[in-house]
Design a protein around this motif. Structure first.
Motif, short mmCIF file in Angstrom:
data_model
loop_
_atom_site.label_atom_id
_atom_site.label_comp_id
_atom_site.label_asym_id
_atom_site.label_seq_id
_atom_site.Cartn_x
_atom_site.Cartn_y
_atom_site.Cartn_z
N UNK A 219 34.96 51.70 102.08
CA UNK A 219 35.75 50.81 102.95
C UNK A 219 35.29 49.35 102.80
N UNK A 220 34.00 49.13 102.70
CA UNK A 220 33.47 47.76 102.52
C UNK A 220 34.06 47.15 101.24
N UNK A 221 34.08 47.94 100.17
CA UNK A 221 34.64 47.41 98.92
C UNK A 221 36.11 47.07 99.05
N UNK A 222 36.86 47.97 99.65
CA UNK A 222 38.31 47.78 99.74
C UNK A 222 38.67 46.66 100.72
N UNK A 223 37.91 46.57 101.82
CA UNK A 223 38.32 45.67 102.91
C UNK A 223 37.59 44.34 102.92
N UNK A 224 36.38 44.29 102.36
CA UNK A 224 35.60 43.05 102.45
C UNK A 224 35.31 42.41 101.09
N UNK A 225 34.95 43.23 100.10
CA UNK A 225 34.51 42.68 98.82
C UNK A 225 35.70 42.37 97.91
N UNK A 226 36.70 43.24 97.92
CA UNK A 226 37.89 43.04 97.07
C UNK A 226 38.73 41.89 97.62
N UNK A 227 39.05 40.95 96.75
CA UNK A 227 39.93 39.84 97.11
C UNK A 227 41.37 40.31 96.89
N UNK A 228 42.09 40.56 97.96
CA UNK A 228 43.43 41.16 97.82
C UNK A 228 44.43 40.19 97.18
N UNK A 229 44.09 38.91 97.10
CA UNK A 229 44.99 37.94 96.46
C UNK A 229 45.02 38.10 94.94
N UNK A 230 43.82 38.36 94.35
CA UNK A 230 43.78 38.41 92.88
C UNK A 230 43.18 39.70 92.31
N UNK A 231 42.76 40.61 93.18
CA UNK A 231 42.19 41.92 92.80
C UNK A 231 40.86 41.82 92.06
N UNK A 232 40.21 40.67 92.13
CA UNK A 232 38.83 40.56 91.65
C UNK A 232 37.89 40.82 92.83
N UNK A 233 36.67 41.20 92.51
CA UNK A 233 35.66 41.41 93.56
C UNK A 233 34.91 40.11 93.81
N UNK A 234 34.77 39.74 95.08
CA UNK A 234 33.92 38.60 95.40
C UNK A 234 32.48 38.93 95.04
N UNK A 235 31.66 37.91 94.78
CA UNK A 235 30.29 38.15 94.32
C UNK A 235 29.26 37.99 95.44
N UNK A 236 29.41 36.94 96.25
CA UNK A 236 28.37 36.62 97.24
C UNK A 236 28.99 36.41 98.62
N UNK A 237 28.26 36.87 99.65
CA UNK A 237 28.77 36.81 101.03
C UNK A 237 27.62 36.48 101.98
N UNK A 238 27.97 35.85 103.11
CA UNK A 238 26.95 35.70 104.16
C UNK A 238 26.93 36.98 104.99
N UNK A 239 26.09 37.01 106.03
CA UNK A 239 25.95 38.27 106.79
C UNK A 239 27.24 38.66 107.52
N UNK A 240 28.12 37.66 107.76
CA UNK A 240 29.39 37.95 108.46
C UNK A 240 30.52 38.28 107.48
N UNK A 241 30.19 38.44 106.22
CA UNK A 241 31.15 38.77 105.15
C UNK A 241 32.11 37.63 104.82
N UNK A 242 31.67 36.39 105.07
CA UNK A 242 32.43 35.25 104.56
C UNK A 242 32.09 35.09 103.09
N UNK A 243 33.12 35.05 102.26
CA UNK A 243 32.90 34.95 100.81
C UNK A 243 32.39 33.56 100.44
N UNK A 244 31.39 33.52 99.58
CA UNK A 244 30.80 32.26 99.14
C UNK A 244 31.21 31.99 97.69
N UNK A 245 32.15 31.10 97.52
CA UNK A 245 32.63 30.76 96.18
C UNK A 245 33.69 31.74 95.70
N UNK A 246 34.40 31.36 94.64
CA UNK A 246 35.51 32.17 94.13
C UNK A 246 35.30 32.65 92.70
N UNK A 247 34.05 32.58 92.22
CA UNK A 247 33.77 33.09 90.88
C UNK A 247 33.86 34.61 90.88
N UNK A 248 34.05 35.17 89.70
CA UNK A 248 34.05 36.64 89.61
C UNK A 248 33.53 37.07 88.25
#
Length: 396
Positions: A219-248
């Motif tokens: 569920x974490x991968x599908x709901x938090x790590x996966x960027x549903x806009x481009x289907x790439x996985x985000x790389x880095x997050x803060x403790x609240x799951x805010x994505x840091x940067x858009x590299x993949x």
């Protein structure tokens, strides 16, 4: 050229048995200090006094355990036995639990931090050793490490797993896995390599708690790590799951696609498996945006620089083979099978070292072999390419 699946199966089996595994069996055992040497340079020189990494030892353990389970060759069990023994006696912290990051050549701990990625690989290796040998001491150690990750690393407030701790499990400032990573509390890479060993552990230990943890990770991968806009996985997050940067990372995208799918199959949750299967092909397609005309997959996309790093790393090509084959099995679409065949031709022509064994680290964008990166080392292990061969042997 390899043109059919039976030929491909024969070729990857031959690559595993005659080129990859013999390199590690013949070059790496350290008969003076025990365990395995920590480094073989790009020039194929063994560095006898190199430090020893926990990840390398655990990946050797996984690879040779899996190879023994598949082939029953006793020489593979010998290497697996050696890796298991060294992991338990030298790398596992007998005082505070967990796995040391690094030892010196003589086996004395020199970096005692507890990186969850490292504990994950120890679970992966130990659970595979148990699958292959039924040695209950390995399973006990794997379960202990699972319990430590859950006790110290699981975030009960915002979900997910924190990256790293000091030896005594206190918080630490610099939690990065490597120098090129952002110093964030949660990363895609660590979550992927907790999911992977948890899945393998579940094969041999059907704990309801473990199953729930795997479901949660999916569920974490599908709901938090996966960027549903481009289907790439985000790389880095803060403790609240805010994505840091858009590299993949193209390589991690395609590796994650099949590992998440594997996890969902293993826990046999039909509803969740349906959800995952809806995501697998979009993730693979997003990863293949980095596919090059020469049959290699680019390394990663740097959003800040708007630059694609086209260096073709050994592990990325190995994961492309498995990820694309998994997509072919799921969809029946020949385009994914064509990727498998093309990437294999690229690997044979550019990465396999027929003369000295194993694979080169990478080819640079100009086509030259990377001049300084290890043939074997802290990160250069037999698990990506060894696993690719074994996955295809089993799947075809």
């Amino acid at each position: 050229m390899t043109t059919n699946l039976q030929q491909l199966k024969a070729e990857v089996e031959n690559e595993l048995i005659t080129n990859i595994l013999p390199f590690w069996m013949n070059r790496m055992p350290d008969d003076v200090n025990g365990g395995f040497y920590g480094q073989v340079t790009a020039e194929n020189k063994v560095v006898r006094n190199a430090p020893k990494g926990g990840i390398l030892n655990s990946r050797i353990l996984w690879t040779f355990s899996a190879a023994y389970r598949l082939t029953s060759k006793p020489e593979y069990k010998e290497i697996a036995d050696r890796a298991k023994e060294y992991l338990i006696t030298k790398f596992i912290d007998q005082t505070y639990g967990g796995v040391y990051w690094q030892l010196n050549a003589a086996g004395i701990p020199t970096d005692t931090k507890k990186q969850m990625y490292n504990l994950g690989f120890a679970i992966y290796g130990l659970s595979e050793y148990y699958r292959a040998t039924q040695d209950s001491s390995a399973l006990e150690e794997a379960i202990k490490l699972f319990e430590l990750i859950e006790k110290y690393s699981f975030d009960t407030l915002d979900n997910g797993y924190f990256e790293a701790f000091k030896r005594e499990w206190n918080e630490m400032e610099d939690m990065r896995l490597s120098e090129k990573d952002a110093n964030e509390k949660k990363t895609m890479n660590t979550h992927l390599h907790i999911l992977e060993p948890y899945t393998n552990l579940y094969r041999v230990w059907k704990s309801p708690e473990l199953k729930a943890k795997i479901e949660n990770l999916i569920h974490i991968f599908i709901e938090k790590i996966l960027n549903s806009d481009n289907h790439h996985l985000g790389l880095f997050f803060d403790e609240k799951w805010n994505r840091k940067g858009n590299s993949f990372s193209y390589g991690h995208d395609i590796e994650a696609a099949w590992l998440i799918h594997e996890a969902a199959i293993e826990i046999d949750n039909k509803q969740l498996l349906e959800k995952v299967r809806a995501k697998v092909l979009p993730i693979v397609d997003a990863a293949l945006e980095g596919y090059q005309s020469d049959g290699s997959l680019a390394y990663e996309f740097d959003a800040e620089m708007q630059h694609t790093d086209t260096e073709s790393h050994w592990w990325v090509q190995a994961e492309t083979m498995v990820g694309a084959f998994d997509a072919y099995q799921l969809s029946g679409n020949q385009k994914y099978l064509q990727v498998v065949f093309s990437t294999w031709e690229y690997i044979k022509a550019n990465l396999v070292d027929c003369e000295n064994g194993e694979w080169h680290w990478s080819r640079m964008p100009d086509g030259s072999v990377h001049p300084t990166q290890d043939k074997a080392g802290f990160w250069k292990c037999p698990y990506h390419n060894g696993r690719m061969c074994m996955e295809l042997m089993m799947r075809i």
